[in-house]
Design a protein around this motif. Structure first.
Motif, short mmCIF file in Angstrom:
data_model
loop_
_atom_site.label_atom_id
_atom_site.label_comp_id
_atom_site.label_asym_id
_atom_site.label_seq_id
_atom_site.Cartn_x
_atom_site.Cartn_y
_atom_site.Cartn_z
N SER A 26 -2.72 13.04 -4.98
CA SER A 26 -3.60 11.80 -5.19
C SER A 26 -2.90 10.35 -5.43
O SER A 26 -3.41 9.29 -5.27
CB SER A 26 -4.62 12.08 -6.14
N PHE A 27 -1.88 10.58 -6.71
CA PHE A 27 -1.07 9.45 -6.86
C PHE A 27 -0.35 8.63 -5.57
O PHE A 27 -0.27 7.59 -5.90
CB PHE A 27 0.10 10.01 -7.99
N PHE A 28 0.27 9.50 -4.98
CA PHE A 28 1.09 8.89 -3.74
C PHE A 28 -0.02 8.31 -2.75
O PHE A 28 0.27 7.30 -2.38
CB PHE A 28 1.52 10.17 -2.95
N LEU A 29 -1.29 8.98 -2.62
CA LEU A 29 -2.11 8.04 -1.89
C LEU A 29 -2.63 6.89 -2.30
O LEU A 29 -3.00 6.04 -1.71
CB LEU A 29 -3.34 9.32 -1.37
N ALA A 30 -3.00 7.14 -3.80
CA ALA A 30 -3.64 6.22 -4.46
C ALA A 30 -2.70 4.91 -4.18
O ALA A 30 -2.95 3.56 -4.34
CB ALA A 30 -3.79 6.32 -5.74
N VAL A 31 -1.51 5.11 -4.71
CA VAL A 31 -0.09 4.00 -4.54
C VAL A 31 -0.25 3.22 -3.28
O VAL A 31 -0.27 2.13 -2.97
CB VAL A 31 1.09 4.35 -5.04
N PHE A 32 -0.10 4.33 -2.06
CA PHE A 32 -0.03 3.75 -0.84
C PHE A 32 -0.98 2.99 -0.15
O PHE A 32 -0.89 1.88 0.37
CB PHE A 32 0.36 5.03 0.15
N PHE A 33 -2.58 3.47 -0.35
CA PHE A 33 -3.41 2.60 -0.09
C PHE A 33 -3.70 1.45 -0.82
O PHE A 33 -4.32 0.37 -0.25
CB PHE A 33 -4.69 3.44 -0.02
#
Length: 427
Positions: A26-33
């Motif tokens: 979720s950290f990866f996706l939160a930063v990316f988006f």
């Protein structure tokens, strides 16, 4: 009995491990988006929820020095709304700040070990690489590479031109860190992606950031061992970059850099339109600061007041100072600037000490805080971007986890050693 006890403990450990994996994803996706500004809120909320679940399973909540300053800055921006010139100052900036303060709190609490700090830096790098791939796909490879050749600046449609370049520059620095410090050499190849994005943005700050990253990661460690060898390497890198910029493909980039240095360092009056506008924005911001130096003009007041000096049909209704120092001083005065920058300065010092003590993770963290968040914090408004919160939170937590190592004294070397090395090179 011991074997039975271990099996009884296993379900809890398994659930914690799975929750940890979900939090990292979720950290990866939160930063990316958040970087591409598409449904960012949904993924940030997912990170909030999973992080809170992890904290509940772990039965531990931490609140460190950086978070105290961050909350104090948020409360001050709320207070500054009451003397703001804007009709509705409680929207936009306050919402973004609140979201990123919660993000920093959650990230701070899921960083439990030294290895976690490195792992989240790697996830942060992977999110940046995904951002680079998305950007090329967004414009299409043919348009993307033709824009590089013609000098067309890309990035406005995704997140803004300068942010576009600086995100890529940060990713490039992380690639160098992972390749050099962790011996993951495939990141050297992956670093080509952010370089392409930086060139496509034609952002001068991003190009300077990339140049500083090359110097730092290849020369800083060398200088710690031998000052003169490091100095020779710096000169070689500098000469190599100058030769590279002589190629026809980089002609427009070289011209933009020349104008930038002539204007900022030599005071030349020959500047492009972007540089002239930046200088005018700084003049407006500093005049507002002089009118109210202690508390500032109030949240979001700079953009509202500056719109009277610029054509809104060209710059839009929301004008940015393109300079975090000017924006904070104009809106929040010395009090707000102190609350925001004091923890950053402390983080920079701790990361510098860690780098001098040759703790690997601090080589990267010192560069990101010192260059991006202090020296080059003049590209846009960093306190409204997720990058600064991710970096500062990881630095603050890493400093706590390496507290014992950071208590050691830095070995600066003796004058006799420097003289001896100088004599060896003279011979």
């Amino acid at each position: 009995m011991n074997l039975k006890s271990e099996y009884l403990k296993q379900p809890k450990n398994l659930s914690m491990n799975w929750m940890k994996v979900l939090v990292e994803l979720s950290f990866f996706l939160a930063v990316f988006f958040s970087l591409i500004r598409v449904v960012a809120l949904a993924f940030l909320c997912a990170f909030y929820a999973l992080s809170v679940g992890y904290m509940l399973l772990n039965k531990r909540v931490r609140v460190g020095q950086y978070l105290f300053f961050l909350v104090a800055f948020l409360l001050y921006t709320l207070l500054a709304c009451f003397w703001s010139f804007v009709a509705d100052p409680f929207s936009d900036v306050i919402q973004v700040l609140l979201g990123y303060v919660v993000f920093a709190f959650c990230l701070y609490n899921v960083l439990e070990t030294k290895e976690d700090c490195d792992r989240y830096l790697r996830l942060f790098c992977l999110a940046g690489l995904a951002f680079c791939v998305y950007s090329i796909a967004f414009y299409g490879p043919s348009h993307f590479f033709s824009a590089i050749q013609t000098g067309e600046r890309l990035g406005y449609e995704i997140c803004g031109i300068n942010q576009f370049g600086l995100y890529a520059g940060t990713t490039f620095a992380l690639c160098l860190y992972l390749a050099k410090m962790h011996k993951k050499y495939h990141y050297y190849i992956l670093s080509i992606l952010p370089i392409l994005i930086v060139v496509a943005s034609s952002s001068r700050k991003a190009m300077l950031f990339v140049f500083c990253a090359v110097l730092f990661f290849f020369a800083f460690e060398k200088m710690q061992k031998s000052f003169f060898k490091g100095l020779l390497l710096v000169a070689s890198i500098f000469a190599g970059v100058l030769l590279l910029l002589q190629l026809p493909a980089f002609e427009q980039i070289l011209q933009r850099l020349q104008i930038f240095f002539e204007t900022t360092l030599q005071g030349s009056t020959t500047a492009d339109q972007a540089t002239e506008d930046r200088l005018r924005l700084m003049e407006v911001g500093m005049s507002l600061f002089r009118e109210s130096p202690l508390f500032g003009k109030g949240t979001s007041s700079f953009g509202y007041i500056a719109s009277q000096y610029f054509q809104t049909t060209i710059y839009g209704s929301k004008i940015s100072a393109h300079n975090t120092y000017v924006d904070i001083l104009a809106n929040f005065g010395i009090v707000g600037a102190g609350l925001y920058y004091l923890p950053i300065v402390l983080n920079t010092w701790k990361s510098f000490k860690g780098a001098m003590l040759k703790i690997p993770v601090f080589y990267c963290l010192f560069f990101l805080t010192a260059i991006s968040l202090v020296l080059l914090d003049m590209s846009d408004i960093s306190y409204l971007f997720i990058v600064s919160y991710a970096v500062n939170t990881i630095v603050a937590r890493a400093a706590e986890l390496h507290q014992e190592e950071l208590k050691e004294k830095i070995d600066w070397g003796t004058t006799e050693e420097l003289v001896e090395e100088s004599s060896k090179y003279l011979k």
